[in-house]
Design an enzyme around this catalytic site. Structure first.
Site, PDB file in Angstrom:
ATOM      1  CD  GLU A 264       1.746 -10.566  -1.407  1.00  0.00           C
ATOM      2  OE1 GLU A 264       0.618 -11.075  -1.566  1.00  0.00           O
ATOM      3  OE2 GLU A 264       2.128 -10.135  -0.302  1.00  0.00           O
TER       4      GLU A 264
ATOM      5  CG  ASP B 232       0.293  -2.520  -0.678  1.00  0.00           C
ATOM      6  OD1 ASP B 232       1.143  -3.309  -0.244  1.00  0.00           O
ATOM      7  OD2 ASP B 232      -0.915  -2.596  -0.398  1.00  0.00           O
TER       8      ASP B 232
HETATM    9  C1  6LW Z   1      -1.106  -6.406  -1.343  1.00  0.00           C
HETATM   10  C2  6LW Z   1       0.013  -7.346  -1.358  1.00  0.00           C
HETATM   11  C3  6LW Z   1       0.590  -6.943  -0.089  1.00  0.00           C
HETATM   12  O1  6LW Z   1      -2.021  -6.576  -2.344  1.00  0.00           O
HETATM   13  O2  6LW Z   1      -0.419  -6.772   0.796  1.00  0.00           O
HETATM   14  O3  6LW Z   1       2.360  -6.182   1.107  1.00  0.00           O
HETATM   15  C4  6LW Z   1      -1.600  -6.711   0.039  1.00  0.00           C
HETATM   16  N1  6LW Z   1       1.802  -6.665   0.070  1.00  0.00           N
HETATM   17  O4  6LW Z   1       0.886  -7.216  -2.423  1.00  0.00           O
HETATM   18  C5  6LW Z   1      -2.519  -5.689   0.564  1.00  0.00           C
HETATM   19  O5  6LW Z   1      -1.857  -4.481   0.863  1.00  0.00           O
END
Ligand code: 6LW
Length: 506
Positions: A176, A14
């Site tokens: 997300e 991230d």
């Molecule tokens: C993070 C989400 C994700 O909050 O994995 O790869 C989760 N993306 O956005 C945890 O790293």
């Protein structure tokens, strides 16, 4: 310049990046590890040096008894008006917060707790002085999946406007990890979809208003390796940055799985940070400028600061190097660099490596498939429960050890493996000396455990497969750590385990 991906190897997911003049700063997630949110500095986007952590105090990072892969999720770093802001979620307590500083090496402020739910919060400082907080939905509230936004006062943390659903992505699972940018008068929203595993992707949308309506990028997904044969998989969760010469780049997470015959792909080093160029098409949409590969053409990037891996730690300082982490909040009674100067002293914790607690554990990420890790240990266990040594640690249910302890009344060096509900001491040798060198040799497929008396011959004691510690087997969001530990397994021990040095060589 030519460069190698990943630009930050090992468990560094991230990534979020910001630029201040000619300097670049990058942060990554840290979950149950302490201190939290490592921060890196670079002058060329390729060579990154860790300069500290954003979260170094218990008051900023309460992790007590945190489950593994809870704690700190995706952070965002932004710079505005002389201040760095880092915003993230502590899932262990279910709260979003901001910390800020004028000096990225720290210390960072106390948390400004937010009345804002969900994960992956991000900030945009708009030209008119407004600040937007953009994040992923709250999965516990039952609200529809997607990206939510409001205006925020970053100094007080007050949410100034209604929480609005601004985009649901292109139809992939788990929209997300959003970041909102203002570029050439338009608001660009970059998000992740597909989940952080093999279906991961980056998608984009834009609008002339911060709250939309957003128009999807005609070439979505902007980036994905979801059906690619590339050795790099799961690419997603990206952030954008403009290099000093005006060119655009993106950092994002990816994994490097090892194919296991008849068992599919497995990755054990965690999600790592990659870099790729970004071009703009005639319609004003960004596009990935080159196939993401392990070896890349860095175009106009100029190599500025080669970063050397610090191979040996003699524990001669009074503070630990930034590469070290504890599991959850460390307990002062478990460790010391001053009780015996020149040594890291660990006092066996009652919590074992199989528990969720504050172990006497000091570990660093495994960042290379091929590496050798050694430590010099002086330890005189007297009771059956006591042990100290070296662990290859994915989480409390998946780890391997080579350690000194008392077994059946005799002092022994042993190799133990724990894989889920299965665990076994694979081999043990009687060992009378007080000091020992413990070594783990790693390659892409396995770990080999050996020990050595001072100036003596090395004896191989056991081995273990990497894939049994992989995310595909062990679950979670982290990667393998190589750790020094001491445990009393149910009892607090005052018997010191002295580690004179630790070596990590690739
Ligand atoms: C993070 C989400 C994700 O909050 O994995 O790869 C989760 N993306 O956005 C945890 O790293």
């Amino acid at each position: 310049m030519h460069y190698k991906n990943p630009v930050i190897s090992g468990f560094h997911p991230d990534p979020s990046i910001c630029r201040v003049g000619k300097e670049y700063y990058l942060v990554t997630s840290s979950f149950e590890y302490f201190p939290g949110v490592p921060i890196f500095h670079s002058k060329d986007l390729v060579n990154w040096k860790q300069i500290g952590h954003c979260l170094t105090r218990d008051s900023q990072l309460p992790l007590h008894e945190s489950k593994s892969s809870m704690g700190i999720f995706a952070p965002t770093i932004r710079y505005h008006n002389g201040r760095f802001y880092m915003i993230t979620t502590n899932l262990t307590i279910g709260k979003n917060f901001i910390v800020w500083t004028e000096n990225p090496e720290g210390p960072w402020s106390e948390p400004i707790w937010l009345d804002w739910s969900g994960i992956d919060p991000s900030l945009l400082f708009d030209e008119d002085g407004k600040v937007y907080l953009t994040g992923t939905q709250d999965i516990f509230s039952g609200e529809p999946s997607g990206i939510y936004q409001a205006e925020i006062d970053v100094d007080t943390g007050e949410i100034l406007t209604e929480r609005c659903l601004i985009w649901q992505g292109t139809g992939g699972a788990h929209p997300e990890g959003p970041h909102l940018y203002k570029i050439n008068g338009l608001y660009y929203l970059m998000i992740a979809e597909g989940g952080t595993e093999y279906g991961h992707m980056v998608t984009m949308a834009r609008s002339n208003q911060p709250f939309g309506p957003f128009e999807s990028h005609p070439n979505n997904p902007f980036l994905t390796h979801r059906s690619s044969a590339s050795p790099i998989q799961a690419t997603g969760h990206a952030d954008l940055v403009q290099y000093i010469d005006g060119s655009w780049w993106t950092v994002f997470l990816g994994i490097r799985p090892t194919p296991i015959p008849f068992s599919g792909k497995h990755h054990h080093l965690g999600r790592e940070t990659f870099l790729a160029p970004v071009d703009w098409n005639e319609e004003g949409w960004p596009i990935i400028g080159a196939q993401v590969e392990l070896e890349m053409d860095g175009r106009t990037l100029k190599s500025e600061n080669k970063v050397q891996l610090k191979c040996k730690d003699d524990f001669n300082e009074t503070a630990l190097d930034f590469s070290w982490n504890f599991l959850r909040n460390p307990s002062e009674e478990n460790w010391s660099l001053t009780d015996r100067p020149g040594y890291l002293t660990l006092y066996g914790s009652s919590t074992s490596l199989n528990d969720l607690g504050s172990q006497a554990f000091v570990g660093r990420r495994q960042q290379h498939f091929d590496c050798k890790v050694s430590t010099f240990l002086e330890f005189s266990p007297t009771e059956e429960r006591e042990e100290a040594g070296l662990t290859v640690f994915m989480n409390e249910r998946f780890h391997y050890e080579i350690a000194l302890g008392v077994r059946d009344g005799v002092k022994k060096v042993f190799v133990r493996r724990r894989i889920g509900s299965l665990w076994k001491v694979e081999s043990e040798h009687e060992y009378g000396d007080e000091s020992i060198i413990l070594t783990v040799h790693a390659d892409a497929n396995g770990y080999r455990f050996s020990y050595q008396q001072q100036d003596g011959e090395s004896t191989i004691l056991g081995s273990g497969e990497c894939f049994l510690l992989s995310t595909e087997v062990a679950g979670g969001f982290t990667g393998v750590y190589l750790g020094l530990y001491a445990v009393g397994n149910g009892q607090k021990k005052s018997n010191p385990a002295y580690f004179d040095w630790f070596e990590y060589c690739k």
